[in-house]
Design an enzyme around this catalytic site. Structure first.
Site, PDB file in Angstrom:
ATOM      1  N   GLY A 177       2.070   9.710   9.377  1.00 16.70           N
ATOM      2  CA  GLY A 177       2.469   7.794   9.649  1.00 16.70           C
ATOM      3  C   GLY A 177       0.585   7.042  10.090  1.00 16.70           C
ATOM      4  N   VAL A 218       0.855  -1.052   0.065  1.00 18.40           N
ATOM      5  CA  VAL A 218       0.235   0.161   0.232  1.00 18.40           C
ATOM      6  C   VAL A 218       0.844   1.272   0.289  1.00 18.40           C
ATOM      7  CG1 VAL A 218      -2.199   1.281   0.611  1.00 18.40           C
ATOM      8  CG2 VAL A 218      -1.667  -1.269   0.841  1.00 18.40           C
ATOM      9  N   LEU A 219       0.328   2.195  -0.593  1.00 17.85           N
ATOM     10  CA  LEU A 219       0.701   3.489  -0.957  1.00 17.85           C
ATOM     11  C   LEU A 219       0.115   4.294  -0.590  1.00 17.85           C
ATOM     12  CD1 LEU A 219       3.122   5.338  -2.157  1.00 17.85           C
ATOM     13  CD2 LEU A 219       1.801   5.332  -3.973  1.00 17.85           C
ATOM     14  N   GLY A 240       1.395  11.546   0.732  1.00 20.25           N
ATOM     15  CA  GLY A 240       1.286  12.542   1.949  1.00 20.25           C
ATOM     16  C   GLY A 240       1.297  11.959   3.494  1.00 20.25           C
ATOM     17  N   CYS A 275     -11.891  28.257   9.476  1.00 23.32           N
ATOM     18  CA  CYS A 275     -12.161  26.864   9.109  1.00 23.32           C
ATOM     19  C   CYS A 275     -12.911  26.635   8.920  1.00 23.32           C
ATOM     20  CB  CYS A 275     -11.393  26.013   8.510  1.00 23.32           C
ATOM     21  SG  CYS A 275      -9.667  26.479   8.085  1.00 23.32           S
ATOM     22  N   THR A 326       6.414  11.390   2.405  1.00 22.40           N
ATOM     23  CA  THR A 326       5.936  13.269   3.019  1.00 22.40           C
ATOM     24  C   THR A 326       6.840  14.093   2.620  1.00 22.40           C
ATOM     25  OG1 THR A 326       5.654  14.379   5.544  1.00 22.40           O
ATOM     26  CG2 THR A 326       6.922  12.537   5.024  1.00 22.40           C
TER      27      THR A 326
END
Length: 375
Positions: free
Chosen positions: A171, A163-164, A167, A346, A189
């Site tokens: 972790g 799995v990739l 960003g 936000c 990252t």
């Protein structure tokens, strides 16, 4: 209401604020408490950049800044403003690639490398710095683990899969997926602080955390996730991102793209956020994501849970207020007001539905029979 002397800019601002049921020096939590009338000239000339810098300087306050922004944006007050001093920002965003390989590292240095101790105190126990999933959650930790598990289930993770995570932050996703689903993972990252933290925390797992720009990736993976990173890719690079995901993904693989999004294709990055929080950030629209995927990926599913980001940001804000006494000696008062403005403005924007949170499920060729709907 306390009287306040001001000129034409204050009179115009009062008219606009009234459309949003906001009063100047009123007694409600969302009313604007003005300490220096120059805020009106700044806001009218420079939009949110002027408004935000005036707040950081202490020129105005609002007891409930999140409600102030929710009302302001719900009434669409920005449409009445044409901040002439920001014309250059608009042209720059449209003509230039502000997220090229050299500039892409700026956000890591300015924002994500503030210090792991600060983020450990503000975020959940896995340091997931993206929207939590509050469907069945009552705490921030629960909401973030629910989000991570949602991603794992949408991707259909199984033991041994490679799995990739594009960003990968600190972790959180790869660590959770390795612990609960038995995957092997690679994370990239642009933050040294994030890489060092992830390498140390998950050193017992089969994870490779790299300090690397996503554009250099060219190796096979069964699944790809990108959680809260696409906002940094930029409109000039959306297609490149999709091409990288396509060339790295197995023909029967799946890609989960989790991103904040904007409602209007033609809008440009917020100048205050760009200057103080996320340099070179650029929220995508649904149309821009579709353009990027055109001919490269099949959009299997699109899930919007943007209202959950309001809850997430308010949880971060409560943590931030609680931990600030421990950090006040390390950061100036203006930093405190900057972060308060960032988190609460936000939250108000998500509450007003001015911005969204999307999870796209993508496949290279389309899943026969369709990908299962997971929620």
């Amino acid at each position: 209401m306390k009287p306040l002397k001001g000129g034409a800019s204050m009179a115009l601002a009062a008219q606009l604020l009234a459309k949003a049921d906001i009063q100047i020096n009123g007694d409600r939590p969302w009313d604007m408490q003005v300490h220096n009338t120059r805020v009106f000239d700044d806001a009218l000339a420079r939009g949110n950049l002027g408004l935000g810098e005036s707040y950081m300087d202490g020129d105005w306050d609002a007891e409930s800044l999140d409600l102030f922004f929710c009302k302001l944006l719900r009434a669409d007050i920005p449409q009445y403003l044409k901040p002439w001093k920001l014309v250059g920002n608009v042209v720059r965003a449209k003509l230039f690639n502000l997220q090229n390989r050299r500039r892409a590292w700026q956000v890591g240095e300015q924002h994500y490398d503030l210090g792991n101790r600060f983020y450990e105190a503000m975020l959940d126990n896995r340091l997931a710095y993206s929207c939590g999933y509050w469907k069945n959650a009552t705490t921030l930790n629960q909401a973030q683990e629910a989000k991570l598990d949602l991603v794992c289930r949408k991707l259909g993770l199984r033991p041994g899969m490679r799995v990739l995570d594009i960003g990968c932050g600190w972790g959180s996703f790869l660590g959770y997926a390795a612990e609960h689903y038995g995957i092997k993972g690679v994370g990239v990252t642009i933050s040294r602080e994030q890489q060092q933290y992830a390498l140390k925390r998950y050193r017992h797992l089969k994870l490779d955390i790299r300090l690397e720009d996503y554009r250099t990736l060219d190796e096979p993976f069964d699944r790809i996730a990108s959680i809260g990173m696409f906002e940094h890719v930029g409109r000039k690079n959306h297609r490149t991102f999709m091409a990288v995901a396509r060339r790295c993904l197995a023909p029967d693989g799946l890609c989960l793209l989790h991103t904040i999004g904007k409602n209007k294709r033609t809008s440009t990055p917020d100048p205050w956020v760009d200057k103080y929080i996320f340099p070179n950030g650029d929220l995508p629209s649904v149309g821009q994501v579709g353009d990027a995927a055109d001919g490269l990926m099949v959009i299997e599913d699109l899930h919007n849970f943007g209202s959950d980001y309001d809850k997430t940001l308010m949880a971060w804000y409560r943590n931030f207020e609680a931990i600030w006494p421990d950090f006040a000696d390390h950061y100036p008062p203006r930093f405190y007001r900057m972060w308060r403005y960032y988190l609460l403005s936000c939250a108000g924007a998500f509450r007003a539905r001015d911005i969204q949170l999307w999870q796209y499920l993508l496949s290279p060729q389309g899943v026969i029979g369709g990908a299962p709907r997971v929620s």
